[in-house]
Design a protein around this motif. Sequence first.
Motif, PDB file in Angstrom:
ATOM      1  N   UNK A  80       0.839  -1.193   0.000  1.00 38.46           N
ATOM      2  CA  UNK A  80       0.000   0.000   0.000  1.00 38.46           C
ATOM      3  C   UNK A  80       0.877   1.247   0.000  1.00 38.46           C
ATOM      4  N   UNK A  90       9.556   8.746  13.485  1.00 34.14           N
ATOM      5  CA  UNK A  90      10.351   8.333  14.639  1.00 34.14           C
ATOM      6  C   UNK A  90      11.115   7.046  14.380  1.00 34.14           C
TER       7      UNK A  90
ATOM      8  N   UNK B 109      -2.020  10.734   7.497  1.00 31.94           N
ATOM      9  CA  UNK B 109      -1.389   9.895   6.458  1.00 31.94           C
ATOM     10  C   UNK B 109      -0.629   8.741   7.097  1.00 31.94           C
ATOM     11  N   UNK B 110       0.012   9.045   8.249  1.00 30.31           N
ATOM     12  CA  UNK B 110       0.747   8.004   8.956  1.00 30.31           C
ATOM     13  C   UNK B 110      -0.198   6.916   9.453  1.00 30.31           C
ATOM     14  N   UNK B 112      -3.122   6.204   8.181  1.00 27.71           N
ATOM     15  CA  UNK B 112      -3.663   5.457   7.058  1.00 27.71           C
ATOM     16  C   UNK B 112      -2.650   4.432   6.569  1.00 27.71           C
ATOM     17  N   UNK B 113      -1.386   4.860   6.502  1.00 29.06           N
ATOM     18  CA  UNK B 113      -0.343   3.931   6.078  1.00 29.06           C
ATOM     19  C   UNK B 113      -0.273   2.756   7.056  1.00 29.06           C
ATOM     20  N   UNK B 114      -0.342   3.067   8.356  1.00 29.16           N
ATOM     21  CA  UNK B 114      -0.255   2.017   9.372  1.00 29.16           C
ATOM     22  C   UNK B 114      -1.405   1.025   9.227  1.00 29.16           C
ATOM     23  N   UNK B 115      -2.606   1.571   9.029  1.00 31.47           N
ATOM     24  CA  UNK B 115      -3.766   0.700   8.873  1.00 31.47           C
ATOM     25  C   UNK B 115      -3.654  -0.112   7.584  1.00 31.47           C
ATOM     26  N   UNK B 116      -3.248   0.565   6.519  1.00 35.47           N
ATOM     27  CA  UNK B 116      -3.118  -0.089   5.217  1.00 35.47           C
ATOM     28  C   UNK B 116      -2.070  -1.190   5.214  1.00 35.47           C
ATOM     29  N   UNK B 117      -1.092  -1.073   6.118  1.00 38.01           N
ATOM     30  CA  UNK B 117      -0.061  -2.110   6.187  1.00 38.01           C
ATOM     31  C   UNK B 117      -0.484  -3.282   7.055  1.00 38.01           C
ATOM     32  N   UNK B 128       3.049   3.573  16.622  1.00 31.68           N
ATOM     33  CA  UNK B 128       2.987   4.797  15.816  1.00 31.68           C
ATOM     34  C   UNK B 128       2.566   6.008  16.647  1.00 31.68           C
TER      35      UNK B 128
END
Lengths: 379, 225
Positions: A80, A90, B109-110, B112-117, B128
């Motif tokens: 994604x 971080x 955005x962070x 969303x990226x975390x969820x998407x991963x 995060x």
Amino acid sequence: MISLRGVSKIFDNGFTAVDKVSLEIKAGELVVLIGSSGCGKTTTMKMINRLIEPSSGQILIKGEDILKADPIELRRNIGYVIQEIGLFPHMTIAENIAVVPQLKKWSSDQIKKRIQELLELMGLDPDTTARKYPNELSGGQRQRIGVARALAVDPPIMLMDEPFGALDPISREQLQDEFLKLQATVKKTIVFVTHDMDEAIKLADRIVVLHEGRVIQCASPREILRNPANEFVRDFVGADHTLKQLSLIKVREAMQSDMITLYADESIPAAMAKFAQGYRSMFAINRQGIVKGYVNKSDINPLQDGSINQYIRTPFSTISPDKSLKEALTLMIQRDAGYIAVVDDHGTLLGVISTNSLHRLVGEPYLEAEREVREIGIL
Amino acid sequence: MEFFNYFFTRYEQIGRLLLEHVEVTLIAVVLAVVIGLPVGILITKNETVAKIVLYIVGIIQTVPSIALFGLLIPIMGIGNKPAIVALVLYGQLPIIRNVYTGIKNVDPAMLEAARGMGMTGLQILWRVQIPATFSIILGGIRVATVALIGIATIASFIGAGGLGDMIFRGISTINFNMVLSGAIPVALLALGTDYGLALLERSADPMQKSKKGSAHKRAQDQGGY
């Protein structure tokens, strides 16, 4: 690989973002979803990894209904990439790339090896980059890391939401080129969202034009440019669709290789006999086929002795057969040339690109009859 | 000169009071963090609850400390227990507010990226949201600690001990050397703590992370990732 069957999304406020979209995406295919904002392209993409749950319809990956799968496990197996990249500030670059492998409980040796591999694949120096933090990298480098992170566990499917949208035009072009090369080696099944038609044309195997949640047209870039399904697609493609088409066609496909040429050591009468077929000028080659220059009929004094070598004019424009017609046309305009010699790496003449050949490919048919001008050895 | 004589002849007593002061403050800060951190995290899940909680801790903050001590005496008597309770209450606002706003302001955005991963909600929180807002959380703890050092001085009124003892006794006996012997160490304690925690806070700021400093060393220690 991915099938969407009558998929709709109606949000809680009653807005229908996606309206009965059906789509079959083959393995290794790069499908671009395009449309203006609010057309449902991002929503459609996010339903594939269930960041958004469909209201109705079915989504299958390798024949299995994803709504029955565990969404967390599903997402870990789908790469994604988003426009804002979303790197974790971080964490070092290596830690960022390691996120999904760690979630999937890879061993640390395995992860280390994979990070090394991916950074090399992205053209970044693993030793210096791995320990840096995201804010130490340029926008283009960060986006490469975003792609590397999505590729970390080598997922068969990648979802990309305007991944190059925030970059300046030069980095964007560069990343698109790199991305195409990468895709040629990794051959992922990719769903790519953009609102930029040039990007779609450049990258897509197939373009899906969406409008108000519906699929308006789903075809290859060339087909979309040649036969837009309706006014909307025509407008979206833009008035310069003919020019855009040129960027899709390789010189090799468009060049004419059956032209008549002169040999540099040919006698003047023999040359005049060739010109008598109605040409104004011809390329001159040596016996090995290497192009030496061109000869204009009007320069030749038929009463002169010797070979036509003395009449060969230089310089002349050349182009490699792997360039696009857009580049050929740019060269023609820059050099004010009506034709360009297509040569390989050794300078061997392979064919000719002329304004005629451009017309033949992308021009409107009725114009063709009017083109009677005889050019460089081509009728 | 007279002050220094006074100070050095009583340094043992002053040292003991300083330790008491630090002890009361430290216990209160630790408890305040233990309570404030989870509360701050939990209220990010519900806007209404968040508003109510922040309103209540805001009100507590406006109650004058001497009044709050007074209110606690009938319930808990005197000594350092009611003092610690009061200090914990005063520590809540800066901690809860910083945890809440920090987590709420994590770049979407962070997330969303975390969820998407494929991170779970808890993984997103621990890997995060909290690390990314660590410096903001530390900022809240710093503000709370410095404030509590000051309020702990007043707490000696209800028998909590600490350097406040010297200040109040000095005032009532009009002994300015005694007042200063309490006031100067307390001021230095507050300033030193503020400075030390501010340094810590800066090193935890993800935007400051670069090759230099502790962040880089940490990365090296971990062998590059």
